[in-house]
Design an enzyme around this catalytic site. Structure first.
Site, PDB file in Angstrom:
ATOM      1  N   HIS A  43       5.479  -5.651   7.546  1.00 23.83           N
ATOM      2  CA  HIS A  43       5.394  -7.105   7.682  1.00 23.83           C
ATOM      3  C   HIS A  43       5.928  -7.786   6.422  1.00 23.83           C
ATOM      4  CE1 HIS A  43       3.099  -6.696  11.301  1.00 23.83           C
ATOM      5  NE2 HIS A  43       2.050  -6.174  10.703  1.00 23.83           N
ATOM      6  N   CYS A  76       0.842  -1.195   0.000  1.00 23.36           N
ATOM      7  CA  CYS A  76       0.000   0.000   0.000  1.00 23.36           C
ATOM      8  C   CYS A  76       0.881   1.250   0.000  1.00 23.36           C
ATOM      9  CB  CYS A  76      -0.925  -0.013   1.211  1.00 23.36           C
ATOM     10  SG  CYS A  76      -0.073   0.206   2.790  1.00 23.36           S
ATOM     11  N   GLU A  97      -0.644  -1.649  14.907  1.00 16.84           N
ATOM     12  CA  GLU A  97      -1.483  -0.501  14.548  1.00 16.84           C
ATOM     13  C   GLU A  97      -2.516  -0.213  15.626  1.00 16.84           C
ATOM     14  OE1 GLU A  97      -4.816   0.872  11.292  1.00 16.84           O
ATOM     15  OE2 GLU A  97      -3.320  -0.578  10.642  1.00 16.84           O
ATOM     16  N   HIS A 126       2.837   1.371  10.910  1.00 19.97           N
ATOM     17  CA  HIS A 126       1.646   1.144  11.743  1.00 19.97           C
ATOM     18  C   HIS A 126       1.455   2.217  12.805  1.00 19.97           C
ATOM     19  CE1 HIS A 126       0.925  -2.690   9.955  1.00 19.97           C
ATOM     20  NE2 HIS A 126       2.063  -3.202  10.368  1.00 19.97           N
TER      21      HIS A 126
END
Length: 170
Positions: free
Chosen positions: A41, A12, A125, A73
């Site tokens: 990750h 993203c 997050e 995050h």
């Protein structure tokens, strides 16, 4: 066996931004560069960044005067305060969407709202979002969890969601 590849795949924009900021910092700094928790990750990407000089830490003690990347995050408000008190330079790679949630939660917490976070309680997050509210915060994994455990109150409620959570749980 037939293999079907998704039309859209990649990281993203928040992760892309975090990677770009980190790569730039690694090129510019002659000091060690630390990341508070895993930046993203992806073990392969993390290994590459470690090879370039990034060190992942889970504790900020002893980093006085260092450079620290805040993971995509995000983190709680106490991390920023700690860094300020200990002269730790922050490179804030928090995803802008997550950062917006932090601001919403902080404002509504200041206005005495109950804060409800839908997401994985153990995800960085969610831990970061929770860290922007010091009272009346509740974390639920899904609507059933909310229905079973929610304590009603007379306060107004602000509901936010973990951006990386399974959309089917919403």
């Amino acid at each position: 066996m037939e293999i079907i590849r998704a039309d859209h795949y990649a990281t993203c924009f928040g992760v892309e931004r975090a990677l770009a900021l980190t790569e730039e910092a690694l090129k510019l700094n002659n000091k060690p560069l630390y990341s508070y928790g895993e930046l993203i990750h992806n073990n392969d990407v993390l290994a590459s960044l470690k090879d370039k000089g990034l060190e992942i830490v889970e504790d900020l003690e002893g980093l006085d005067g260092s450079n620290l990347v805040i993971r995509s995050h995000g983190v709680g408000q106490s991390v920023y305060s700690y860094c300020e008190r200990n002269n730790i330079r922050i490179i804030d790679a928090t995803c802008p969407k997550v950062r917006r949630i932090h601001k919403i939660v902080r404002q509504h917490c200041d206005d005495s709202y109950d804060i409800i976070i839908f997401g994985n309680r153990n995800h960085p997050e969610v831990e970061g979002i929770e860290g922007w509210c010091d009272k009346h915060v509740f974390i639920y994994s899904d609507l059933n969890d909310y229905k079973i455990n929610h304590i009603s109150s007379e306060r107004k409620t602000c509901i936010v969601f973990q951006t990386t959570y399974n959309i089917n749980k919403y």
